[in-house]
Design a protein around this motif. Structure first.
Motif, short mmCIF file in Angstrom:
data_model
loop_
_atom_site.label_atom_id
_atom_site.label_comp_id
_atom_site.label_asym_id
_atom_site.label_seq_id
_atom_site.Cartn_x
_atom_site.Cartn_y
_atom_site.Cartn_z
N HIS A 179 30.99 36.26 55.86
CA HIS A 179 30.24 35.17 56.48
C HIS A 179 30.43 33.86 55.73
CE1 HIS A 179 27.26 37.98 58.80
NE2 HIS A 179 28.50 38.02 59.26
N LEU A 180 30.52 33.91 54.42
CA LEU A 180 30.79 32.69 53.66
C LEU A 180 32.14 32.10 54.03
CD1 LEU A 180 29.50 33.66 50.10
CD2 LEU A 180 28.51 31.95 51.62
N ALA A 181 33.09 32.98 54.38
CA ALA A 181 34.43 32.53 54.78
C ALA A 181 34.48 32.09 56.23
CB ALA A 181 35.44 33.65 54.53
N GLY A 182 33.38 32.31 57.00
CA GLY A 182 33.35 31.93 58.40
C GLY A 182 33.85 33.01 59.34
N VAL A 196 40.56 43.17 52.23
CA VAL A 196 40.95 43.79 53.50
C VAL A 196 42.20 44.62 53.26
CG1 VAL A 196 40.01 41.91 54.91
CG2 VAL A 196 42.40 41.82 54.17
N VAL A 197 42.50 45.51 54.20
CA VAL A 197 43.75 46.25 54.12
C VAL A 197 44.91 45.30 54.41
CG1 VAL A 197 42.76 48.49 54.70
CG2 VAL A 197 43.52 46.97 56.53
N GLN A 198 46.09 45.63 53.89
CA GLN A 198 47.24 44.75 54.04
C GLN A 198 47.93 44.97 55.38
OE1 GLN A 198 50.11 44.97 50.87
NE2 GLN A 198 51.68 43.90 52.04
N LEU A 209 42.44 36.59 56.43
CA LEU A 209 41.39 37.00 55.50
C LEU A 209 41.97 37.31 54.13
CD1 LEU A 209 39.23 39.29 57.82
CD2 LEU A 209 38.58 37.06 56.89
N ALA A 210 43.14 37.93 54.09
CA ALA A 210 43.79 38.20 52.81
C ALA A 210 44.13 36.90 52.09
CB ALA A 210 45.05 39.03 53.02
N ARG A 211 44.56 35.90 52.85
CA ARG A 211 44.86 34.60 52.26
C ARG A 211 43.61 33.97 51.64
NH1 ARG A 211 44.54 29.39 53.13
NH2 ARG A 211 43.35 29.65 55.06
N ASP A 260 38.99 47.30 59.98
CA ASP A 260 39.16 47.03 61.41
C ASP A 260 38.67 45.62 61.73
OD1 ASP A 260 38.83 46.93 64.26
OD2 ASP A 260 38.94 49.12 64.29
N ALA A 261 39.57 44.76 62.20
CA ALA A 261 39.21 43.37 62.49
C ALA A 261 39.53 42.97 63.91
CB ALA A 261 39.94 42.43 61.52
N GLU A 262 39.70 43.95 64.80
CA GLU A 262 40.18 43.64 66.15
C GLU A 262 39.18 42.82 66.96
OE1 GLU A 262 39.45 47.29 69.05
OE2 GLU A 262 40.42 47.95 67.22
#
Length: 432
Positions: free
Chosen positions: A139-142, A78-80, A71-73, A168-170
């Protein structure tokens, strides 16, 4: 013990990884406000950098690490992610869960901290707008979040507004694109979670009586739908209505979005033309400001600085002269932006991040000029702002408030225990 490759694993290796996180010695920890979490979370400071450490199963830790990095890419806020510590064992040979390590987002606050301080009368709409925009961008990023909530989000000030960051992306999954059903699943989750979180605030006495938790939660979905339609809905125009496309593109740029390409479909039996804009990631003003000045800030902060840069250009450059934009931007940073930031006393630099200070100085200057009926210089406005506004603001670089910490949060010198006792007794606990 295995440590996934990260930018600074050496210092982190000195932490007591063979001890369960909930039993780490208090001298290793710092107290910061955080949202509700299903897992044990602790904060540590090493070399001036604060890290958040979450104890979680190895599979989930590695999954979340990869999701945050991806997601950062994609330039999603997002947090690092720093690394994953796996294969942990106690000295007695008992296995321990893995630990996900992320960098704490400087100058950020969880929603409970924002509500507890209540320094912004328009907090709710700003908070909900930020959350809705973050969900649209995901959502635009999928990315299907599957656990969208205020607790899993951090907020940073952005020129009077708020910018939301995923923490939180778990449970999330990154796909090529999302179906409408997948998007609506996220919307149902965010509506339920936000309603519950606001009801909790209401029970704690932090939510104004005028705010209805259920109606407010529904409004998050409404804000999302409005922005989603603006960014993705096809537009039909006539042969002489191409100005409407230009109008829409300008509106998208104003919101911080770029347009990668325009797809035009014309049917023989329909003289009108449907134009489908393809929107790429947000950050239009942020990228433009960075390319001109090297200043990396939030989107609204970038928009505010660019507006002031345009004013500076019209006033500082003589009519008829040909001065390129890069040269003007260089002079602006040297003559306007840097002097304001450098004028902030060292003991006040943890109050707000520099770009937000600059934005507030611009606002302060406008109010001073209005009240005095004349143009006030940036130097005078900066001095007045520092003496009358900034000096009395609480620090946001590392805001502490024991009432928000949750079970197990600690303070190095025990000040939080004293704070909690005095607060429970109804005593004055100071400006926080």
């Amino acid at each position: 013990m295995q440590f996934a490759s990260g930018p600074d694993p050496t210092d982190l290796l000195t932490l007591p990884w063979s001890t369960p996180l909930e039993k780490w010695p208090r001298e290793k920890l710092v107290s910061l406000p955080r949202g509700i979490s299903r897992h044990v979370v602790r904060f540590v400071r090493i070399g001036g950098i604060v890290y958040a450490i979450k104890e979680i199963s190895q599979g989930l830790a590695e999954h979340e690490y990869e999701q945050l990095r991806e997601l950062a890419r994609l330039s999603i806020p997002v947090v690092q992610a720093v690394g994953v510590v796996a294969n942990r064992f106690t000295p007695e040979g008992e296995p321990l869960d893995a630990a996900l390590v992320t960098k704490h987002l400087r100058f950020s606050l969880p929603y409970r901290a924002l509500f507890s301080r209540r320094i912004d009368p328009d907090l709710e709409p700003k908070l909900l707008d930020a959350l809705a925009e973050l969900l649209v961008r995901l959502h635009l990023a999928g990315f299907a979040w599957k656990d969208c909530s205020l607790s899993n989000t951090l907020f940073r000030r952005d020129a009077g507004a708020l910018a939301a960051y995923l923490v939180d992306a778990e449970t999330g999954e990154l796909r090529e694109s999302l179906s409408n059903g997948q998007r609506w699943q996220d919307l149902e989750i965010v509506e339920t979670n936000v309603a519950g979180e606001l009801l909790d605030l209401q029970m704690s006495g932090m939510l104004p009586e005028s705010i209805d938790p259920l109606e407010t939660a529904i409004s998050v979905v409404q804000r999302y739908e409005k922005l989603w339609d603006l960014l993705t809905e096809p537009q039909t125009v006539g042969d002489e209505e191409w100005w409407r496309i230009e109008q829409r593109l300008r509106k998208l740029n104003e919101l911080g979005y770029d347009v990668a390409q325009i797809q035009v479909s014309e049917h023989a039996d329909n003289p009108r033309i449907m134009v489908q804009t393809q929107v790429v990631d947000a950050g239009h003003h942020r990228r433009r400001l960075f390319s001109l000045t090297g200043i990396d800030v939030q989107e609204n902060q970038a928009r505010r600085i660019l507006n002031d840069l345009d004013t500076y250009r019209s006033q500082a450059v003589m009519p008829g002269t040909d001065v390129d934009e890069d040269t003007v931007a260089h002079h602006y940073v040297t003559d306007v932006y840097d002097p304001v930031i450098e004028a902030i006393p060292g003991d006040l630099r943890d109050k707000l991040e520099p770009a937000e200070v600059f934005h507030e100085v611009l606002e302060h200057r406008w109010f001073l000029s209005e009240s005095m009926g004349r143009e006030v210089s940036m130097a005078d406005a900066t001095r007045s702002y520092v003496d009358t506004v900034l000096r009395y603001r609480p620090d946001e670089k590392a805001f502490l408030d024991s009432s928000l910490m949750g079970v197990g949060s600690l303070d190095d010198d025990g000040a939080l225990d004293d704070f909690s006792e005095r607060a429970a007794a109804g005593e004055d606990t100071g400006p926080w």
